[in-house]
Design a protein around this motif. Structure first.
Motif, PDB file in Angstrom:
ATOM      1  N   ASN A  50     -46.963 -46.508   6.351  1.00 47.78           N
ATOM      2  CA  ASN A  50     -48.296 -46.817   6.875  1.00 47.78           C
ATOM      3  C   ASN A  50     -49.228 -47.296   5.773  1.00 47.78           C
ATOM      4  OD1 ASN A  50     -47.613 -46.180   9.485  1.00 47.78           O
ATOM      5  ND2 ASN A  50     -48.484 -44.126   9.446  1.00 47.78           N
ATOM      6  N   TRP A  51     -49.163 -46.646   4.619  1.00 52.08           N
ATOM      7  CA  TRP A  51     -50.025 -47.016   3.496  1.00 52.08           C
ATOM      8  C   TRP A  51     -49.175 -47.220   2.241  1.00 52.08           C
ATOM      9  CZ3 TRP A  51     -55.014 -48.318   3.901  1.00 52.08           C
ATOM     10  CH2 TRP A  51     -55.726 -47.884   5.024  1.00 52.08           C
ATOM     11  N   GLU A  52     -49.458 -48.288   1.521  1.00 53.81           N
ATOM     12  CA  GLU A  52     -48.899 -48.529   0.201  1.00 53.81           C
ATOM     13  C   GLU A  52     -50.072 -48.834  -0.721  1.00 53.81           C
ATOM     14  OE1 GLU A  52     -44.783 -50.709   0.475  1.00 53.81           O
ATOM     15  OE2 GLU A  52     -46.125 -51.559   1.980  1.00 53.81           O
ATOM     16  N   VAL A  53     -50.284 -47.967  -1.719  1.00 54.04           N
ATOM     17  CA  VAL A  53     -51.472 -48.075  -2.574  1.00 54.04           C
ATOM     18  C   VAL A  53     -51.047 -48.063  -4.034  1.00 54.04           C
ATOM     19  CG1 VAL A  53     -53.677 -47.040  -3.232  1.00 54.04           C
ATOM     20  CG2 VAL A  53     -52.892 -46.906  -0.851  1.00 54.04           C
ATOM     21  N   GLU A  54     -51.496 -49.071  -4.779  1.00 54.29           N
ATOM     22  CA  GLU A  54     -51.261 -49.158  -6.214  1.00 54.29           C
ATOM     23  C   GLU A  54     -52.560 -49.537  -6.904  1.00 54.29           C
ATOM     24  OE1 GLU A  54     -48.089 -51.902  -6.873  1.00 54.29           O
ATOM     25  OE2 GLU A  54     -46.738 -50.911  -5.452  1.00 54.29           O
ATOM     26  N   LEU A  55     -52.942 -48.765  -7.927  1.00 54.14           N
ATOM     27  CA  LEU A  55     -54.163 -49.004  -8.683  1.00 54.14           C
ATOM     28  C   LEU A  55     -53.838 -48.998 -10.165  1.00 54.14           C
ATOM     29  CD1 LEU A  55     -56.600 -46.566  -6.817  1.00 54.14           C
ATOM     30  CD2 LEU A  55     -56.306 -49.012  -6.402  1.00 54.14           C
ATOM     31  N   GLY A  56     -54.513 -49.842 -10.935  1.00 55.88           N
ATOM     32  CA  GLY A  56     -54.258 -49.860 -12.366  1.00 55.88           C
ATOM     33  C   GLY A  56     -55.147 -50.840 -13.102  1.00 55.88           C
ATOM     34  N   LEU A  57     -54.747 -51.139 -14.307  1.00 55.32           N
ATOM     35  CA  LEU A  57     -55.458 -52.076 -15.172  1.00 55.32           C
ATOM     36  C   LEU A  57     -54.473 -53.112 -15.685  1.00 55.32           C
ATOM     37  CD1 LEU A  57     -57.624 -49.593 -17.281  1.00 55.32           C
ATOM     38  CD2 LEU A  57     -58.413 -51.058 -15.396  1.00 55.32           C
ATOM     39  N   GLY A  58     -54.988 -54.287 -15.947  1.00 57.13           N
ATOM     40  CA  GLY A  58     -54.130 -55.349 -16.448  1.00 57.13           C
ATOM     41  C   GLY A  58     -54.886 -56.300 -17.335  1.00 57.13           C
ATOM     42  N   SER A  59     -54.155 -57.260 -17.888  1.00 56.23           N
ATOM     43  CA  SER A  59     -54.764 -58.258 -18.755  1.00 56.23           C
ATOM     44  C   SER A  59     -53.926 -59.523 -18.714  1.00 56.23           C
ATOM     45  CB  SER A  59     -54.848 -57.734 -20.185  1.00 56.23           C
ATOM     46  OG  SER A  59     -55.504 -58.669 -21.017  1.00 56.23           O
ATOM     47  N   PRO A  75     -59.084 -59.217 -19.406  1.00 58.25           N
ATOM     48  CA  PRO A  75     -58.759 -57.910 -18.821  1.00 58.25           C
ATOM     49  C   PRO A  75     -59.390 -57.748 -17.449  1.00 58.25           C
ATOM     50  CG  PRO A  75     -60.524 -57.682 -20.402  1.00 58.25           C
ATOM     51  CD  PRO A  75     -60.113 -59.134 -20.447  1.00 58.25           C
ATOM     52  N   GLY A  76     -58.849 -56.853 -16.648  1.00 58.02           N
ATOM     53  CA  GLY A  76     -59.427 -56.631 -15.334  1.00 58.02           C
ATOM     54  C   GLY A  76     -58.662 -55.584 -14.550  1.00 58.02           C
ATOM     55  N   PRO A  77     -59.158 -55.211 -13.381  1.00 56.53           N
ATOM     56  CA  PRO A  77     -58.471 -54.230 -12.544  1.00 56.53           C
ATOM     57  C   PRO A  77     -57.239 -54.830 -11.880  1.00 56.53           C
ATOM     58  CG  PRO A  77     -60.349 -55.121 -11.382  1.00 56.53           C
ATOM     59  CD  PRO A  77     -60.407 -55.702 -12.774  1.00 56.53           C
ATOM     60  N   ALA A  78     -56.310 -53.984 -11.533  1.00 54.47           N
ATOM     61  CA  ALA A  78     -55.143 -54.384 -10.735  1.00 54.47           C
ATOM     62  C   ALA A  78     -55.111 -53.479  -9.508  1.00 54.47           C
ATOM     63  CB  ALA A  78     -53.861 -54.240 -11.543  1.00 54.47           C
ATOM     64  N   LEU A  79     -55.162 -54.072  -8.351  1.00 55.21           N
ATOM     65  CA  LEU A  79     -55.310 -53.332  -7.096  1.00 55.21           C
ATOM     66  C   LEU A  79     -54.420 -53.951  -6.032  1.00 55.21           C
ATOM     67  CD1 LEU A  79     -56.893 -51.517  -4.986  1.00 55.21           C
ATOM     68  CD2 LEU A  79     -58.523 -53.411  -4.848  1.00 55.21           C
ATOM     69  N   ASP A  80     -53.687 -53.120  -5.318  1.00 58.23           N
ATOM     70  CA  ASP A  80     -52.913 -53.611  -4.182  1.00 58.23           C
ATOM     71  C   ASP A  80     -52.827 -52.495  -3.143  1.00 58.23           C
ATOM     72  OD1 ASP A  80     -51.238 -55.991  -3.282  1.00 58.23           O
ATOM     73  OD2 ASP A  80     -49.888 -54.321  -2.886  1.00 58.23           O
ATOM     74  N   ILE A  81     -53.500 -52.673  -2.005  1.00 61.84           N
ATOM     75  CA  ILE A  81     -53.513 -51.701  -0.922  1.00 61.84           C
ATOM     76  C   ILE A  81     -53.041 -52.401   0.343  1.00 61.84           C
ATOM     77  CG2 ILE A  81     -54.920 -50.125   0.458  1.00 61.84           C
ATOM     78  CD1 ILE A  81     -56.861 -49.968  -1.891  1.00 61.84           C
ATOM     79  N   ARG A  82     -52.032 -51.835   1.008  1.00 65.17           N
ATOM     80  CA  ARG A  82     -51.479 -52.446   2.213  1.00 65.17           C
ATOM     81  C   ARG A  82     -51.379 -51.407   3.312  1.00 65.17           C
ATOM     82  NH1 ARG A  82     -49.605 -57.588   0.937  1.00 65.17           N
ATOM     83  NH2 ARG A  82     -49.813 -57.913  -1.320  1.00 65.17           N
ATOM     84  N   TYR A  83     -51.827 -51.788   4.504  1.00 60.54           N
ATOM     85  CA  TYR A  83     -51.768 -50.914   5.675  1.00 60.54           C
ATOM     86  C   TYR A  83     -50.733 -51.450   6.653  1.00 60.54           C
ATOM     87  CZ  TYR A  83     -53.027 -48.515   9.985  1.00 60.54           C
ATOM     88  OH  TYR A  83     -52.980 -47.775  11.140  1.00 60.54           O
ATOM     89  N   LYS A  84     -49.654 -50.663   6.841  1.00 58.98           N
ATOM     90  CA  LYS A  84     -48.544 -51.059   7.702  1.00 58.98           C
ATOM     91  C   LYS A  84     -48.118 -52.484   7.354  1.00 58.98           C
ATOM     92  CE  LYS A  84     -49.642 -47.953  11.535  1.00 58.98           C
ATOM     93  NZ  LYS A  84     -49.949 -47.829  12.982  1.00 58.98           N
ATOM     94  N   ASP A  85     -47.942 -53.300   8.346  1.00 61.96           N
ATOM     95  CA  ASP A  85     -47.620 -54.707   8.112  1.00 61.96           C
ATOM     96  C   ASP A  85     -48.772 -55.565   8.623  1.00 61.96           C
ATOM     97  OD1 ASP A  85     -45.957 -56.591   7.036  1.00 61.96           O
ATOM     98  OD2 ASP A  85     -44.689 -56.789   8.805  1.00 61.96           O
ATOM     99  N   ASP A  86     -49.996 -54.992   8.552  1.00 61.00           N
ATOM    100  CA  ASP A  86     -51.130 -55.624   9.213  1.00 61.00           C
ATOM    101  C   ASP A  86     -52.165 -56.211   8.261  1.00 61.00           C
ATOM    102  OD1 ASP A  86     -50.048 -54.846  11.676  1.00 61.00           O
ATOM    103  OD2 ASP A  86     -51.067 -52.911  11.596  1.00 61.00           O
TER     104      ASP A  86
END
Length: 280
Positions: A50-59, A75-86
């Motif tokens: 249902n949820w796939e969440v990844e948070l971090g930092l990158g450059s 440099p900047g944030p790295a973010l990837d949040i996914r809800y189901k396949d929607d």
């Protein structure tokens, strides 16, 4: 291709989604690298959390703009949040929804952004050309994975800039999982081709009469067509069940009127992106 290692890639495919530190247009990474593995995850894993969440930092280590010699660290944030396949929120893909999603095929729409081109990024090369201001982009995209036995994934997207150049820009790309992947490592590679309409190409690579007088560049009219061709590699290591290290790189070659522009100092450029993320 051996289906056992490919199945492991299916388990790891989500590791490579949206890990670029910043998404921008012109994009130093290939567009497929911002979502690499997502379609293969749908192909090999019928049950999506249902949820796939990844948070971090990158450059990123990338050119200050297409065609310029000087590089900078971004440099900047790295973010990837996914809800189901929607739906998803990603520093790479933007904020979007999947309008159609099947094991082999995905079509969606998103709002991403263009970081523009500040004139002070490289005062010598861009002096007199004016700023290209940051602006949102409306994007539609589609991806297609051929088969489990031959998991080549094709991707196409087109973006309408709502500001900045007020033009259209798009990409066609493909990628494949590479040998050597395991339960803790996955990598992909493939080519990409970027194109733009006349408004987009003229704003980034053209020189108007006013700009010519202010900058010293000769007046130049850039045309619609292919902007660049590239080849990229993306890899991710699962250091622990939660910590991921991601690295992506690409080499791009400017084409057509982008390559011939008086602003262009070099036609071939490279970029490297590095991220550390926590997977919840």
């Amino acid at each position: 291709m051996d289906l056992k290692p490919v199945s492991l890639l299916g388990l790891l495919a989500g590791l490579l989604a949206g890990h670029a530190a910043e998404a921008q247009t012109p994009s130093p990474l290939a567009e497929w690298q911002y979502s690499s593995g997502i379609q293969l995850q749908r192909l090999f894993e019928p049950s999506i959390p249902n949820w796939e969440v990844e948070l971090g930092l990158g450059s990123q280590f990338a050119p200050v703009s297409d065609g310029l010699q000087r590089y900078q660290v971004q440099p900047g944030p790295a973010l990837d949040i996914r809800y189901k396949d929607d739906a998803f929120i990603s520093t790479g893909e933007g904020i979007g929804v999947n309008l159609l999603s099947f094991s082999h095929f995905r079509v969606g729409a998103a709002v991403s952004y263009d970081l523009g081109r500040p004139m002070h990024n490289d005062g010598k090369a861009l002096n007199g050309l004016g700023n290209i201001n940051p602006a949102p982009e409306a994007k539609i995209f589609a991806s297609y994975a051929l088969a489990k036995g031959f998991p080549l994934t094709l991707r196409v997207d087109i973006r309408r800039q709502l500001g900045a150049t007020n033009g259209w820009v798009g990409d066609v790309g493909a990628y494949m999982p590479l040998p050597g992947s395991s339960e803790s490592f996955a990598w992909f590679a493939g080519p990409s081709l970027t194109f733009g309409d006349q408004r987009y190409m003229q704003r980034y690579f053209g020189v108007s009469q006013e700009q010519s007088l202010a900058s010293g560049y000769r007046q130049y009219k850039s045309h619609a067509g292919f902007k660049s061709i590239g080849f990229g590699v993306s890899a991710a290591w699962l250091i622990t069940p939660h910590w991921i290290v991601d690295m992506s790189g690409t080499v791009n070659r400017l084409l057509g009127s982008a390559a011939e522009s008086p602003i262009t100092e070099v036609r071939t450029q490279a970029v490297v992106s590095f991220s550390v993320l926590y997977k919840f």
